[in-house]
Design a protein around this motif. Structure first.
Motif, short mmCIF file in Angstrom:
data_model
loop_
_atom_site.label_atom_id
_atom_site.label_comp_id
_atom_site.label_asym_id
_atom_site.label_seq_id
_atom_site.Cartn_x
_atom_site.Cartn_y
_atom_site.Cartn_z
N ALA A 167 0.83 -1.21 0.00
CA ALA A 167 0.00 0.00 0.00
C ALA A 167 0.86 1.26 0.00
O ALA A 167 0.52 2.26 -0.65
N ALA A 168 1.97 1.22 0.72
CA ALA A 168 2.87 2.38 0.75
C ALA A 168 3.47 2.65 -0.63
O ALA A 168 3.60 3.81 -1.05
N PHE A 169 3.81 1.59 -1.35
CA PHE A 169 4.34 1.77 -2.70
C PHE A 169 3.24 2.21 -3.66
O PHE A 169 3.46 3.08 -4.52
N ASP A 170 2.04 1.64 -3.51
CA ASP A 170 0.93 2.05 -4.37
C ASP A 170 0.63 3.54 -4.22
O ASP A 170 0.28 4.22 -5.19
N LEU B 10 10.92 6.49 3.46
CA LEU B 10 9.56 5.99 3.55
C LEU B 10 9.30 5.35 4.91
O LEU B 10 8.18 5.45 5.44
N ALA B 11 10.29 4.71 5.49
CA ALA B 11 10.13 4.10 6.81
C ALA B 11 9.71 5.14 7.84
O ALA B 11 8.78 4.93 8.63
N PHE B 12 10.36 6.28 7.83
CA PHE B 12 10.05 7.32 8.82
C PHE B 12 8.73 8.02 8.51
O PHE B 12 8.03 8.47 9.42
N ALA B 13 8.38 8.08 7.22
CA ALA B 13 7.07 8.64 6.86
C ALA B 13 5.95 7.76 7.41
O ALA B 13 4.93 8.27 7.92
N LEU B 14 6.12 6.45 7.33
CA LEU B 14 5.10 5.54 7.88
C LEU B 14 4.99 5.70 9.39
O LEU B 14 3.88 5.74 9.94
N LEU B 15 6.11 5.78 10.08
CA LEU B 15 6.07 5.94 11.53
C LEU B 15 5.43 7.26 11.92
O LEU B 15 4.72 7.34 12.93
N ALA B 16 5.68 8.30 11.15
CA ALA B 16 5.12 9.62 11.47
C ALA B 16 3.60 9.62 11.42
O ALA B 16 2.95 10.44 12.08
N ASP B 17 3.02 8.69 10.65
CA ASP B 17 1.56 8.59 10.53
C ASP B 17 0.98 7.44 11.34
O ASP B 17 -0.20 7.11 11.20
N ASP C 268 1.17 -2.22 12.67
CA ASP C 268 1.40 -2.32 11.22
C ASP C 268 2.47 -1.35 10.75
O ASP C 268 3.38 -1.73 10.00
N ALA C 269 2.39 -0.10 11.16
CA ALA C 269 3.35 0.91 10.70
C ALA C 269 4.76 0.62 11.19
O ALA C 269 5.71 0.62 10.39
N PRO C 270 4.97 0.39 12.50
CA PRO C 270 6.35 0.09 12.93
C PRO C 270 6.89 -1.21 12.33
O PRO C 270 8.09 -1.30 12.03
N VAL D 65 10.38 -0.97 10.09
CA VAL D 65 11.65 -1.63 10.37
C VAL D 65 12.06 -2.52 9.21
O VAL D 65 13.26 -2.67 8.91
N GLU D 66 11.11 -3.09 8.48
CA GLU D 66 11.44 -3.87 7.29
C GLU D 66 11.98 -2.99 6.18
O GLU D 66 12.90 -3.39 5.45
N LEU D 67 11.45 -1.79 6.03
CA LEU D 67 11.96 -0.87 5.02
C LEU D 67 13.40 -0.47 5.30
O LEU D 67 14.22 -0.39 4.39
#
Length: 301
Positions: free
Chosen positions: A28-31, A129-136, A76-78, A82-84
């Motif tokens: 979803a993050a890539f989409d 992108l990893a930190f963008a996901l965590l920020a949300d 889900d986000a963390p 961490v995988e990214l």
């Protein structure tokens, strides 16, 4: 350490479900980047992340968070973040200036499948992108800031990047055991420990619970690296999904090179006992953590 489910059953279903959630969050993050970035760069990012992998780090995040009572939607986000970071590190590690490898997860490495410049940019973009996901992430503000600081520290100069620098500096030279353990506590262990810590933070776990889980994660991180070192000399490229024998060929500092194979296996047994001790009596359900600890020691790739 809680006893893993030897027949699979509910525990194996949980691990498969968490892996599926991780893959869905990443996809979803890539989409969401479609039409917002250069297509070749996005294709390289997907290649680096979505073509397989054990997902050990996100599984640790889910296992630790749920052991501490977290709602799974907070994890889900963390887990994806961490995988990214892990994926970005592999893209850069495989570059000609680093380990110069052509195979990763049974596929051509990103710089081989695309080109070196695209691989560098893809790694950079995956980290961001990893930190963008965590920020949300859907957690309280204080937990979000704590997770951002945790992952940044684990990935940076005092964590994974610092460990990689120590590894480069040690190549071709003999180093003492304490230096080798410090090297790998940063290069490999920092991100594995961070995966556990992220789950605990998302759950709002107290300091005592975090300390217990941190003891488990420290032992797991070292065990994971020792097993990696053993697999490099005992495994084959088809099974590993990456080039076997690279450590010996590049004269890397490894546990088998320093201690020998049998002493390295004995060290794994010691670390298994430490993991068990860390989880003994933990108030939450640690069966998944115990299973992931077992896999870190017994895995074939």
């Amino acid at each position: 350490m809680a006893t893993p489910d030897p027949a699979g059953g509910l525990l194996q279903a949980d691990l498969a479900h968490w892996r599926s959630r991780t893959d869905a969050t990443l996809a979803a993050a890539f989409d969401a980047l479609e039409g917002r970035t250069e297509p070749r760069l996005l294709a390289a990012m997907r290649h680096a992340v979505l073509l397989g992998g054990k997902r050990m780090r996100p599984l640790l995040t889910y296992a630790a968070g749920l052991a501490c009572g977290a709602d799974i939607t907070r994890l889900d986000a963390p887990a994806a973040a961490v995988e990214l970071v892990h994926a970005y590190s592999l893209v850069h590690d495989d570059l000609p200036a680093m380990d110069d490898d052509a195979l990763r997860r049974g596929q051509p490495t990103v710089h081989v499948a695309f080109d070196e410049a695209t691989a560098i940019l893809a790694g950079d973009a995956l980290q961001s992108l990893a930190f963008a996901l965590l920020a949300d992430a859907p957690v309280p503000d204080a937990a979000r800031v704590s997770m951002l600081a945790e992952l940044a520290g684990a990935a940076g100069a005092a964590g994974m990047c610092g460990g990689q620098a120590f590894d480069l500096a040690a190549t071709g030279s003999a180093i003492p055991l304490d230096a080798l353990e410090r090297l790998h506590a940063l290069k490999t262990g920092a991100l594995l420990r961070s995966a556990v810590r992220l789950g605990a933070i998302a759950a709002g776990a107290d300091a005592a619970a975090r300390d217990r889980l941190d003891g488990f994660a420290q032992a797991l991180g070292l065990a994971f690296q020792i097993r990696d070192d053993l697999l490099d000399i005992e495994g084959d490229s088809a099974t590993l999904g990456k080039t076997a024998g690279k450590d010996v060929a590049q004269d890397k500092a490894t546990f088998p090179a320093l201690l020998g194979v049998e002493a390295s296996r004995a060290r794994l047994r010691e670390l298994a006992a430490r993991m068990s001790e860390a989880l003994a009596g933990f108030p939450g359900d640690t069966a998944a953590l115990a299973e992931l600890g077992r896999r870190s020691i017994e895995r074939a790739h």
